[in-house]
Enzyme design. Structure first.
Site, mmCIF file in Angstrom:
data_model
loop_
_atom_site.group_PDB
_atom_site.id
_atom_site.type_symbol
_atom_site.label_atom_id
_atom_site.label_comp_id
_atom_site.label_asym_id
_atom_site.label_seq_id
_atom_site.Cartn_x
_atom_site.Cartn_y
_atom_site.Cartn_z
ATOM 1 N N HIS A 307 0.854 -1.188 0.000
ATOM 2 C CA HIS A 307 0.000 0.000 0.000
ATOM 3 C C HIS A 307 0.889 1.237 0.000
ATOM 4 C CE1 HIS A 307 -3.137 2.867 1.064
ATOM 5 N NE2 HIS A 307 -3.991 1.949 0.669
ATOM 6 N N ASP A 364 -8.090 -4.941 -0.546
ATOM 7 C CA ASP A 364 -8.552 -5.751 -1.675
ATOM 8 C C ASP A 364 -8.248 -7.239 -1.524
ATOM 9 O OD1 ASP A 364 -7.586 -2.943 -3.483
ATOM 10 O OD2 ASP A 364 -9.638 -3.682 -3.368
HETATM 11 C C1 SDX Z 1 -6.018 0.425 -3.142
HETATM 12 O O1 SDX Z 1 -4.049 4.739 -2.003
HETATM 13 C C2 SDX Z 1 -5.113 4.219 -1.484
HETATM 14 O O2 SDX Z 1 -5.605 4.609 -0.449
HETATM 15 C C3 SDX Z 1 -5.699 3.076 -2.284
HETATM 16 C C4 SDX Z 1 -6.786 2.252 -1.612
HETATM 17 C C5 SDX Z 1 -8.060 3.049 -1.390
HETATM 18 O O3 SDX Z 1 -8.829 2.684 -0.479
HETATM 19 O O4 SDX Z 1 -8.346 3.964 -2.209
HETATM 20 O O5 SDX Z 1 -6.330 1.769 -0.359
HETATM 21 C C6 SDX Z 1 -7.185 1.057 -2.485
HETATM 22 O O6 SDX Z 1 -5.684 0.805 -4.248
HETATM 23 C C7 SDX Z 1 -5.252 -0.630 -2.395
HETATM 24 C C8 SDX Z 1 -4.012 -1.161 -3.196
HETATM 25 C C9 SDX Z 1 -4.510 -2.206 -4.175
HETATM 26 N N1 SDX Z 1 -3.398 -2.591 -5.104
HETATM 27 C C10 SDX Z 1 -2.816 -3.794 -5.018
HETATM 28 O O7 SDX Z 1 -3.066 -4.636 -4.163
HETATM 29 C C11 SDX Z 1 -1.795 -4.060 -6.142
HETATM 30 C C12 SDX Z 1 -0.520 -4.684 -5.555
HETATM 31 N N2 SDX Z 1 0.173 -3.660 -4.805
HETATM 32 C C13 SDX Z 1 1.216 -2.907 -5.449
HETATM 33 O O8 SDX Z 1 1.121 -2.746 -6.798
HETATM 34 C C14 SDX Z 1 1.735 -1.734 -4.633
HETATM 35 O O9 SDX Z 1 1.928 -2.181 -3.362
HETATM 36 C C15 SDX Z 1 0.909 -0.452 -4.617
HETATM 37 C C16 SDX Z 1 0.607 0.032 -5.989
HETATM 38 C C17 SDX Z 1 -0.360 -0.658 -3.872
HETATM 39 C C18 SDX Z 1 1.731 0.610 -3.888
HETATM 40 O O10 SDX Z 1 2.860 0.832 -4.666
HETATM 41 P P1 SDX Z 1 3.937 1.951 -4.242
HETATM 42 O O11 SDX Z 1 3.550 2.667 -3.012
HETATM 43 O O12 SDX Z 1 4.234 2.767 -5.448
HETATM 44 O O13 SDX Z 1 5.164 1.054 -3.813
HETATM 45 P P2 SDX Z 1 6.319 0.626 -4.784
HETATM 46 O O14 SDX Z 1 5.738 0.147 -6.074
HETATM 47 O O15 SDX Z 1 7.318 1.724 -4.786
HETATM 48 O O16 SDX Z 1 6.883 -0.657 -4.024
HETATM 49 C C19 SDX Z 1 7.905 -0.543 -3.041
HETATM 50 C C20 SDX Z 1 8.668 -1.884 -3.126
HETATM 51 C C21 SDX Z 1 9.155 -2.208 -4.534
HETATM 52 O O17 SDX Z 1 10.268 -3.060 -4.399
HETATM 53 P P3 SDX Z 1 11.785 -2.405 -4.434
HETATM 54 O O18 SDX Z 1 11.858 -1.584 -5.708
HETATM 55 O O19 SDX Z 1 11.884 -1.570 -3.175
HETATM 56 O O20 SDX Z 1 12.697 -3.609 -4.431
HETATM 57 O O21 SDX Z 1 7.765 -2.962 -2.776
HETATM 58 C C22 SDX Z 1 7.599 -3.820 -3.904
HETATM 59 C C23 SDX Z 1 8.026 -3.030 -5.109
HETATM 60 O O22 SDX Z 1 8.476 -3.887 -6.151
HETATM 61 N N3 SDX Z 1 6.173 -4.158 -3.950
HETATM 62 C C24 SDX Z 1 5.703 -5.373 -4.224
HETATM 63 C C25 SDX Z 1 4.311 -5.266 -4.086
HETATM 64 N N4 SDX Z 1 3.979 -4.007 -3.761
HETATM 65 C C26 SDX Z 1 5.151 -3.327 -3.674
HETATM 66 N N5 SDX Z 1 6.327 -6.552 -4.571
HETATM 67 C C27 SDX Z 1 5.504 -7.606 -4.781
HETATM 68 N N6 SDX Z 1 4.156 -7.591 -4.668
HETATM 69 C C28 SDX Z 1 3.530 -6.442 -4.330
HETATM 70 N N7 SDX Z 1 2.195 -6.411 -4.232
#
Ligand code: SDX
Length: 428
Positions: A307, A364
């Site tokens: 998140h 989710d």
């Molecule tokens: C919602 O913002 C809100 O409030 C949203 C929400 C709402 O109520 O409106 O809460 C609803 O959108 C919830 C989120 C739903 N999305 C998912 O479940 C999709 C999977 N999650 C990711 O795509 C990710 O965690 C995000 C998009 C939710 C957040 O991404 P960020 O904040 O941009 O974090 P990032 O991509 O910079 O990740 C940081 C690190 C990275 O690794 P490094 O580069 O540090 O090595 O964490 C890793 C990412 O690769 N990472 C994941 C991951 N999420 C982050 N690795 C594997 N699986 C994941 N799900």
């Protein structure tokens, strides 16, 4: 702590005021930055460190896993209120008293019809159209059928637009689902409560009496409350920036629905179920998918995990996980998908990759398991998220418009070609 921030650029030093919120959050007010520094701006892709507004609607603390709507804790609201009470609080600022709630519910019922010509728009879609694309189009189309509610310039206009969209949206949700399932389009009944009416719109079959299932009704009410607002997330920021151009409420909501559709945002609830189904089809090999999620060369992510703001358990996920157990148990459903989800969560919470990055289950991760138990098609899961988020979008849009916020127009740093002469076609 001083109430100013000091910035040094080259030989020059600048001071900018600090803003402190009611929960002691602090921001540097850089409204005068570009003028004071002869053109220097900030840049922050994804706005991870940048606030877009001051808001009194929702407070969340990502480190502590706290979420409150208008100061009320999400735990109390989810267990003690109903969706329209929470909607009223988000939009108008406080939980309603009996008289206010009764009028609100009555006014919504008075607006729970949709012009029959909207059916013609729906009929034009192919049956395999994704429901989020259909819902976004129908919501934007409401502007054409309610032209008086585009330019909202008073509290009365705002109230009338609010009860209109809250009355009509469940019909659009029901019709979108029935189109997908090849069922005739129906209307609800004023004798039913908001969530009962939604269930009737979605589940009533023409050849049977409708049986209201109290377990599904309570779970649906709770799910809608848990999705109702979440401060400046992607889709809410979209609703705000579209509304900042003075586009109408329905057009702004339509844009928000499109933003929510993305699998990194609200579309994740559908992506979670598809992921869990894939793991099940693959023999339940969760370790293989954990490895894929950690592999930088693999675009696969563990959907429903991580998140932007929560670096602790998403408080909504805790409530939904408990509700998933309760609903499946009460409905007598033994869904192997739930076991796979639990196994995945347990592994991730003990895996250094996820622990180091503070990746926890989000809203989710478990919601789709409940929707599926209710008989809602997987492509409709994000539509359910949109219905839940509707009051939050409205509240945020109203706050932005009534504060007369400026049109949203970010700056950029240009990295393209410097000035160069035009080259005639024959010379290229
Ligand atoms: C919602 O913002 C809100 O409030 C949203 C929400 C709402 O109520 O409106 O809460 C609803 O959108 C919830 C989120 C739903 N999305 C998912 O479940 C999709 C999977 N999650 C990711 O795509 C990710 O965690 C995000 C998009 C939710 C957040 O991404 P960020 O904040 O941009 O974090 P990032 O991509 O910079 O990740 C940081 C690190 C990275 O690794 P490094 O580069 O540090 O090595 O964490 C890793 C990412 O690769 N990472 C994941 C991951 N999420 C982050 N690795 C594997 N699986 C994941 N799900």
């Amino acid at each position: 702590m001083s109430n100013k921030a000091k910035l040094i650029i080259g030989d020059n030093s600048y001071e900018f005021p600090l803003i402190k919120g009611t929960e002691n959050e602090v921001a540097i007010n850089v409204k005068t930055l570009r003028g004071a520094t002869n053109g220097v701006i900030t840049i922050d892709p994804g706005y991870k460190n940048t606030g877009s507004c001051e808001s009194a609607i929702t407070f969340l603390d990502g480190e502590k896993g706290i979420l409150r709507y208008r100061g009320y804790s999400i735990e109390e609201l989810a267990n003690k209120a109903d969706f329209l009470e929470v909607s009223y609080a988000l939009i108008f600022g406080d939980l309603p008293n009996n008289e206010q709630l009764a009028k609100f519910k009555e006014d919504i019922k008075e607006n729970s019809l949709v012009d029959d010509d909207v059916r013609k728009i729906l009929e034009a879609f192919p049956k395999n159209a994704h429901p989020m694309g259909v819902l976004s189009s129908l919501t934007s189309a409401l502007t054409a059928f309610n032209p008086a509610f585009v330019n909202i310039s008073s509290e009365e206009d705002m109230y009338n637009a609010v009860v209109r969209i809250l009355g009509k949206f469940p019909i659009l949700v029901g019709w979108t689902m029935r189109k997908k399932k090849g069922l005739h389009l129906n209307y609800g009944s004023k004798s039913l409560s908001y969530v009962e009416n939604l269930m009737y719109l979605m589940f009533k079959h023409p050849n049977e009496d409708f049986q209201m299932n109290p377990i599904i009704k309570r779970a649906l009410d709770k799910l809608l409350i848990l999705h109702a607002d979440h401060e400046q997330n992607c889709s809410t920021s979209t609703v705000r920036i579209v509304g900042s151009s003075h586009a109408g409420l329905f057009a702004s909501l339509s844009a928000g629905i499109s933003a929510l559709w993305g699998p990194l945002h609200g579309g994740a609830n559908q992506a979670v179920l598809e992921m869990l189904e894939a793991i099940k089809a693959d023999g339940g090999d969760t370790k293989k998918y954990m490895a894929k999620a950690k592999d930088k060369n693999d675009p696969f992510r563990l959907m429903g995990f991580g998140h932007r703001v929560y670096k602790n358990f998403d408080p909504r996920a805790k409530i939904i996980k408990a509700a998933a157990d309760e609903v499946l148990n009460d409905l007598g459903i033994d869904d192997p998908i739930l076991e796979i989800a639990r196994g995945l969560e347990k592994e991730a919470l003990n895996d250094p990759y996820f622990v180091d990055r503070k990746l926890y289950p989000n809203v989710d991760f478990y919601s789709g398991i409940i929707y599926r138990a209710m008989g809602i098609p997987v492509e409709m899961f994000t539509v359910m998220f949109a219905l839940g988020r509707l009051p939050g979008w409205i509240a945020q849009w109203k706050e932005m418009r009534l504060k007369n916020e400026p049109i949203g127009r970010p700056r950029q740093i240009y990295t393209g070609e410097n000035l160069r002469p035009f080259t005639e076609l024959e010379n290229r």
